[in-house]
Each structure stands twice: as C-alpha cells, then as structure tokens.
Scaffold this active site. Structure first.
Site, PDB file in Angstrom:
ATOM      1  N   LYS A 181       0.829  -1.207   0.000  1.00  0.00           N
ATOM      2  CA  LYS A 181       0.000   0.000   0.000  1.00  0.00           C
ATOM      3  C   LYS A 181       0.864   1.258   0.000  1.00  0.00           C
ATOM      4  CE  LYS A 181      -4.008  -2.153   2.223  1.00  0.00           C
ATOM      5  NZ  LYS A 181      -4.865  -2.213   3.429  1.00  0.00           N
TER       6      LYS A 181
ATOM      7  N   SER B  59      -0.639   0.810   5.867  1.00  0.00           N
ATOM      8  CA  SER B  59      -0.886  -0.060   7.013  1.00  0.00           C
ATOM      9  C   SER B  59      -1.953  -1.086   6.668  1.00  0.00           C
ATOM     10  CB  SER B  59      -1.338   0.782   8.228  1.00  0.00           C
ATOM     11  OG  SER B  59      -1.474  -0.032   9.383  1.00  0.00           O
ATOM     12  N   ASP B  60      -1.867  -2.217   7.329  1.00  0.00           N
ATOM     13  CA  ASP B  60      -2.876  -3.257   7.140  1.00  0.00           C
ATOM     14  C   ASP B  60      -2.955  -4.109   8.400  1.00  0.00           C
ATOM     15  OD1 ASP B  60      -4.579  -4.524   4.803  1.00  0.00           O
ATOM     16  OD2 ASP B  60      -3.773  -6.187   5.973  1.00  0.00           O
ATOM     17  N   GLN B  61      -4.167  -4.489   8.761  1.00  0.00           N
ATOM     18  CA  GLN B  61      -4.367  -5.304   9.961  1.00  0.00           C
ATOM     19  C   GLN B  61      -4.993  -6.643   9.602  1.00  0.00           C
ATOM     20  OE1 GLN B  61      -7.558  -4.760  13.135  1.00  0.00           O
ATOM     21  NE2 GLN B  61      -5.784  -3.880  14.169  1.00  0.00           N
TER      22      GLN B  61
END
Length: 202
Positions: A62, A78-80
């Site tokens: 991203k 960011s990624d969760q």
C-alpha cells in the site's frame, strides 16, 4: 542560498495510503498535515502466507503503490490481519458473519497483526514492521453478542469489535507495547519511522 538547498529543508508532503476513517483519526493525533489516498492493492492472501506475513506485505504494498504515484511524498501504509487458530479473519460485512466471528472468538485468545510501512520513492526510504496485539475475549453468550452488534454495528472491523468503543467490554485482556495498533495504526512505531525519515515530532 541555492533553491535546491531550500527545497531539501522544506517538509515533504505526508500521505496516508488508506481511506480508513480509523487510521485517519489516529494519524490526526500527531497534529501533522496529511492527505489520504486510496491504495489500489489486491489484498488476496498468497498460498501458505501467514497472517503476520500478510499484514507486513500489504502494508508495504500500500505504501509503495501510493509512493509510486506521489514520489516526492512520505507515505504511510498499514494493514491489519486478525489471527485465530493460524487463520486470518476478514471484515465481516454483515451481522450474520459478525455473529459467527464473535462466537468463534468467545473465551479465546487471538492475535491482531498490524503492519505499518513508511516509504518515499524519491529518496528510497522504506521502513516496515508489524506490531502484534494479543487479545483475550471473555466468554460471550448469544444474547451478549447480539446486544453488542446491535449497539455498535462493527461490520467494517476485522474481528467484529471496536476496542476504542463499546467493544472494549467484550475483552478480558489485551497485551501490546503499541496499543493503538489494535485500532488500526501503531502510532508509537509510526512516530519512530517518521522521525527516522526526518519528520519533526514532539
């Protein structure tokens, strides 16, 4: 003084490579001007990819996708990915799927992996890391699950609960050295990366 020297001393534009309102609200705490850009990234897990590795790869992807479009800017991606029994949990999207997720999570411990990456295409700066929050839910009966979901409707949250809201009442414990990671952006780690990239913070 040469114009090039002045340009190097001017702060770079800061971009959040996400349209998540949760990440936007978190980054706003730093009182830095920034814009948001939606990263066009395929979030499909790769074969055999762990939830930890998935969160790291997507955070990088991203940040790099947006940095490619805005090479002079400093970009945060960011990624969760929540994990239970070694498997990732996605955003439920519906009441029924949220009910299923909370039934699965009831009385159990799980991990929320939040990847974060700061990148600048022009300078080649790239740092990425994953912050993991261990969460243990209390035992929930169907009535408690239904009350919570009707009250908060967390259908856009992976794991079907908003810890920054009423969802905190579903938890027995959480463990992390960077607690905002559970909401979607680990601010302590993000600040460290921004400082390394030359951003002045308090």
């Amino acid at each position: 003084m040469p114009d090039s020297f002045i340009a190097e001393r001017l702060p770079r534009a800061l971009i959040l490579g996400s349209t998540s309102r949760y990440r936007r609200e978190l980054l706003s705490r730093l009182q830095l001007p920034f814009e948001t850009v939606s990263p066009e990234v395929d979030e499909t897990p790769l074969p055999g990819e762990t939830p930890y590795d998935l969160s790291l790869r997507l955070a990088r992807a991203k940040a790099q996708a947006v940095a490619k479009l805005h090479p002079g800017a400093l970009v945060i991606g960011s990624d969760q990915v929540p994990e239970i029994d070694g498997q990732p949990l996605s955003k439920p999207g519906t009441h029924e799927r949220a009910t299923e997720q909370l039934r699965l999570m009831s009385g159990r411990q799980m991990n929320f992996h939040t990847g974060v990456c700061v990148a600048c295409a022009e300078t080649g700066f790239l740092q990425a890391d994953v912050v993991t929050v261990q969460v243990r839910l209390r035992t929930l009966d169907d009535a408690a699950i239904e009350r919570y979901l009707r009250a908060e409707q967390p259908y856009d949250c992976a794991g079907s609960a908003k810890s920054e809201g009423l969802g905190i009442a579903l938890l027995d414990a959480l463990t992390s050295d960077d607690p905002t990671a559970l909401v979607g952006l680990p601010l302590i780690r993000t600040c460290q990366m921004l400082r390394t990239a030359g951003v002045v913070l308090p």
